[in-house]
Design an enzyme around this catalytic site. Structure first.
Site, PDB file in Angstrom:
ATOM      1  N   LYS A  66     -18.756  -4.904  10.166  1.00 25.19           N
ATOM      2  CA  LYS A  66     -17.682  -5.892  10.392  1.00 25.19           C
ATOM      3  C   LYS A  66     -16.709  -5.365  11.439  1.00 25.19           C
ATOM      4  O   LYS A  66     -16.416  -4.159  11.480  1.00 25.19           O
ATOM      5  CB  LYS A  66     -16.901  -6.119   9.078  1.00 25.19           C
ATOM      6  CG  LYS A  66     -17.558  -7.142   8.174  1.00 25.19           C
ATOM      7  CD  LYS A  66     -16.553  -7.851   7.280  1.00 25.19           C
ATOM      8  CE  LYS A  66     -16.117  -7.030   6.090  1.00 25.19           C
ATOM      9  NZ  LYS A  66     -15.260  -7.686   5.146  1.00 25.19           N
ATOM     10  N   HIS A 102       0.842  -1.209   0.000  1.00 29.18           N
ATOM     11  CA  HIS A 102       0.000   0.000   0.000  1.00 29.18           C
ATOM     12  C   HIS A 102       0.876   1.259   0.000  1.00 29.18           C
ATOM     13  O   HIS A 102       0.616   2.208  -0.734  1.00 29.18           O
ATOM     14  CB  HIS A 102      -0.880   0.047   1.260  1.00 29.18           C
ATOM     15  CG  HIS A 102      -1.950  -1.002   1.311  1.00 29.18           C
ATOM     16  ND1 HIS A 102      -2.203  -1.757   2.437  1.00 29.18           N
ATOM     17  CD2 HIS A 102      -2.851  -1.426   0.392  1.00 29.18           C
ATOM     18  CE1 HIS A 102      -3.208  -2.576   2.211  1.00 29.18           C
ATOM     19  NE2 HIS A 102      -3.612  -2.414   0.970  1.00 29.18           N
ATOM     20  N   SER A 125      -3.330  -7.733   2.682  1.00 30.93           N
ATOM     21  CA  SER A 125      -3.605  -7.577   4.111  1.00 30.93           C
ATOM     22  C   SER A 125      -4.017  -8.914   4.719  1.00 30.93           C
ATOM     23  O   SER A 125      -3.688  -9.207   5.875  1.00 30.93           O
ATOM     24  CB  SER A 125      -4.720  -6.547   4.332  1.00 30.93           C
ATOM     25  OG  SER A 125      -4.271  -5.280   3.935  1.00 30.93           O
ATOM     26  N   ARG A 153      -2.179  -6.421  -8.454  1.00 32.20           N
ATOM     27  CA  ARG A 153      -1.004  -7.246  -8.142  1.00 32.20           C
ATOM     28  C   ARG A 153      -0.812  -8.334  -9.171  1.00 32.20           C
ATOM     29  O   ARG A 153       0.272  -8.551  -9.679  1.00 32.20           O
ATOM     30  CB  ARG A 153      -1.156  -7.879  -6.754  1.00 32.20           C
ATOM     31  CG  ARG A 153      -0.994  -6.892  -5.633  1.00 32.20           C
ATOM     32  CD  ARG A 153      -1.527  -7.441  -4.349  1.00 32.20           C
ATOM     33  NE  ARG A 153      -2.935  -7.759  -4.482  1.00 32.20           N
ATOM     34  CZ  ARG A 153      -3.759  -7.998  -3.480  1.00 32.20           C
ATOM     35  NH1 ARG A 153      -3.307  -7.992  -2.253  1.00 32.20           N
ATOM     36  NH2 ARG A 153      -5.036  -8.257  -3.683  1.00 32.20           N
TER      37      ARG A 153
END
Ligand code: PNS
Length: 160
Positions: free
Chosen positions: A42, A18, A129, A91
């Site tokens: 969440k 990031h 992550s 990615r």
């Protein structure tokens, strides 16, 4: 006219990937907003406050980068900031399907807003992550994956 872009994400936690993307995107636009998506339904791995605090510290070297949270639709947030560019990282080809669908949904919702993709640096092309969360839970070395400020946060969170 000031060109503002938003780099949105959950950043749960922020990774070296990031940070690399933030650094590179900051050279392309007058103002880059790192938009931390807040999902009230969440429980995040790292709290919203801690993610924002860590990102704010990490972007200090880049004077044209700011950090904000947003709730709800990304395009609504972008419109509220007079922003017409969303930046996302790609990615690998496996990211494409998801990113393509989200970018088209966003375009349907807000045709004036473009999504621009930057390729992740090769050394971070595996980094997500979710990988960091798993390595953290299993007690692995995080130093190659996250900057020290984030590693400290994670270790503090995991310590009993
Ligand atoms: O880093 P992530 O988890 O891929 O980030 C996802 C994020 C926060 C950018 C995305 O979930 C998002 O934009 N959420 C806001 C809701 C929204 O606008 N969705 C787009 C229509 S599908």
């Amino acid at each position: 006219m000031t060109k503002t872009a938003i780099y949105p994400g959950s950043f749960d936690p922020p990774t070296r990937g990031h940070l690399d993307l933030i650094e590179r995107a900051s050279t392309l636009f007058d103002h880059l907003i790192v938009g931390v998506g807040v999902n009230t339904t969440k429980t995040p791995f790292i709290s919203n406050e801690d993610r924002v605090a860590a990102l704010t510290e990490l972007v200090e070297p880049f004077p044209n980068v700011t950090v904000e949270t947003f709730e709800g639709l990304l395009v609504t947030f972008a419109r509220s900031r007079d922003c017409r560019i969303l930046v996302r990282g790609l990615r690998a080809v496996t990211d494409f399907d998801y990113e393509f669908r989200v970018a088209l949904a966003n375009r349907q919702l807000a045709p004036e807003i473009e999504t621009a993709f930057l390729l992740a640096r090769e050394e971070y092309s595996f980094l997500a992550s979710s990988v960091v969360r798993e390595v953290a839970m299993l007690g692995g070395d995080l130093s190659h994956f996250v900057p020290p400020v984030v590693e400290k946060l994670i270790l503090a969170q995991l310590s009993p």
